[in-house]
Structures are given as C-alpha cells and as structure tokens.
Design a protein around this motif. Structure first.
Motif, PDB file in Angstrom:
ATOM      1  N   PHE A   8      44.444  54.465  38.743  1.00 14.86           N
ATOM      2  CA  PHE A   8      44.057  53.710  37.555  1.00 14.86           C
ATOM      3  C   PHE A   8      43.482  52.347  37.903  1.00 14.86           C
ATOM      4  CE2 PHE A   8      45.147  50.807  34.054  1.00 14.86           C
ATOM      5  CZ  PHE A   8      44.384  51.385  33.051  1.00 14.86           C
ATOM      6  N   VAL A   9      44.100  51.667  38.851  1.00 19.26           N
ATOM      7  CA  VAL A   9      43.624  50.336  39.229  1.00 19.26           C
ATOM      8  C   VAL A   9      42.205  50.421  39.795  1.00 19.26           C
ATOM      9  CG1 VAL A   9      44.043  48.397  40.805  1.00 19.26           C
ATOM     10  CG2 VAL A   9      45.950  49.488  39.644  1.00 19.26           C
ATOM     11  N   VAL A  10      41.930  51.452  40.564  1.00 25.64           N
ATOM     12  CA  VAL A  10      40.584  51.633  41.127  1.00 25.64           C
ATOM     13  C   VAL A  10      39.578  51.903  40.015  1.00 25.64           C
ATOM     14  CG1 VAL A  10      39.186  53.092  42.653  1.00 25.64           C
ATOM     15  CG2 VAL A  10      41.498  52.420  43.340  1.00 25.64           C
ATOM     16  N   VAL A  11      39.972  52.693  39.018  1.00 23.77           N
ATOM     17  CA  VAL A  11      39.082  52.986  37.890  1.00 23.77           C
ATOM     18  C   VAL A  11      38.731  51.705  37.143  1.00 23.77           C
ATOM     19  CG1 VAL A  11      38.918  54.169  35.672  1.00 23.77           C
ATOM     20  CG2 VAL A  11      39.905  55.349  37.633  1.00 23.77           C
ATOM     21  N   VAL A  12      39.747  50.913  36.818  1.00 26.60           N
ATOM     22  CA  VAL A  12      39.514  49.680  36.053  1.00 26.60           C
ATOM     23  C   VAL A  12      38.686  48.694  36.863  1.00 26.60           C
ATOM     24  CG1 VAL A  12      40.647  47.680  35.018  1.00 26.60           C
ATOM     25  CG2 VAL A  12      41.560  49.962  34.630  1.00 26.60           C
ATOM     26  N   LEU A  13      39.058  48.487  38.119  1.00 21.84           N
ATOM     27  CA  LEU A  13      38.309  47.540  38.950  1.00 21.84           C
ATOM     28  C   LEU A  13      36.894  48.024  39.234  1.00 21.84           C
ATOM     29  CD1 LEU A  13      41.052  46.376  41.472  1.00 21.84           C
ATOM     30  CD2 LEU A  13      40.132  45.145  39.502  1.00 21.84           C
ATOM     31  N   GLY A  14      36.721  49.324  39.399  1.00 20.98           N
ATOM     32  CA  GLY A  14      35.377  49.864  39.620  1.00 20.98           C
ATOM     33  C   GLY A  14      34.480  49.662  38.410  1.00 20.98           C
ATOM     34  N   ALA A  15      34.996  49.935  37.226  1.00 23.73           N
ATOM     35  CA  ALA A  15      34.208  49.760  36.002  1.00 23.73           C
ATOM     36  C   ALA A  15      33.888  48.297  35.762  1.00 23.73           C
ATOM     37  CB  ALA A  15      34.961  50.347  34.811  1.00 23.73           C
ATOM     38  N   ALA A  16      34.907  47.447  35.877  1.00 19.95           N
ATOM     39  CA  ALA A  16      34.697  46.012  35.638  1.00 19.95           C
ATOM     40  C   ALA A  16      33.787  45.414  36.703  1.00 19.95           C
ATOM     41  CB  ALA A  16      36.041  45.288  35.613  1.00 19.95           C
ATOM     42  N   GLY A  17      33.993  45.819  37.950  1.00 20.72           N
ATOM     43  CA  GLY A  17      33.153  45.305  39.029  1.00 20.72           C
ATOM     44  C   GLY A  17      31.701  45.711  38.888  1.00 20.72           C
ATOM     45  N   THR A  18      31.469  46.945  38.502  1.00 20.12           N
ATOM     46  CA  THR A  18      30.090  47.412  38.296  1.00 20.12           C
ATOM     47  C   THR A  18      29.411  46.611  37.203  1.00 20.12           C
ATOM     48  OG1 THR A  18      30.691  49.640  38.999  1.00 20.12           O
ATOM     49  CG2 THR A  18      28.693  49.412  37.696  1.00 20.12           C
ATOM     50  N   ALA A  19      30.100  46.436  36.079  1.00 17.01           N
ATOM     51  CA  ALA A  19      29.514  45.666  34.977  1.00 17.01           C
ATOM     52  C   ALA A  19      29.275  44.221  35.389  1.00 17.01           C
ATOM     53  CB  ALA A  19      30.424  45.722  33.748  1.00 17.01           C
TER      54      ALA A  19
END
Length: 104
Positions: free
Chosen positions: A84-95
């Motif tokens: 979950f942490v990777v999903v959230v950080l990946g989405a936020a980081g991409t944006a």
C-alpha cells in the motif's frame, strides 16, 4: 434547530441504521445469487464513478493530466499487488514529478 443540522442528524441516523441492518439480518435473509451479482456490480460502478470524478475533476473542471496519470500509476501498482505504501507513494510521486515539469 436549523434545516442543515436537521439534515445532518437525519443522515447520521440513516447511516447508523444501515450499519445495524447488516448484522441484525445476517442469516435471516437470503438474497438470490443474481441479486448478489447485481449488488457487487453496482458497488464496482459506484467506486469507479467516485474514482473518475476524484481523479479527473477539480472545481467543476478538468484537473489536468498529472492527477489522472498518477491515479493510473497507483492503479497499476495496486493491480500488481505492490504494498500500500508503494502504491500511495508511486501515485503521489508521479503526479508531483509531472507537476514539477509543468504538466498540470
């Protein structure tokens, strides 16, 4: 009591009643398989609509490309069963990176 407070209280009571109905009726009411399938499909449709409006709109207009691409990256990571942490950080980081490069 104002109308707004009355509506909030009515919604709170209704929400609590819905939460109580599930455990109270568990095992007493059997839904046909077709109804269960339709309820599952309806839940998916509602969550998809919520995702689309949250990802694509802001203030009544298009939110820009960074947010939907970030949501897409998060969705792919979740689909690939990333933590979950990777999903959230990946989405936020991409944006964030897309916005940093001027793609609002």
């Amino acid at each position: 009591m104002s109308a707004t407070v009355a509506m909030i209280l009515a919604l709170a009571v209704g929400t609590y009643a819905f939460r109580l109905v599930g455990p109270a009726l568990h095992g007493r009411v059997d839904l046909p398989a077709r109804v269960q399938e339709l309820l599952s499909a309806g839940a998916i449709v509602l969550l998809t609509a919520l995702l689309a409006t949250g990802a694509l709109t802001e203030g009544g207009g298009f939110a820009g490309w960074a947010r939907p691409i970030g949501v897409l990256v998060g969705g792919v990571l979740a689909w690939r069963r990333a933590p979950f942490v990777v999903v959230v950080l990946g989405a936020a980081g991409t944006a964030a990176v897309l916005r940093a490069f001027g793609m609002a």
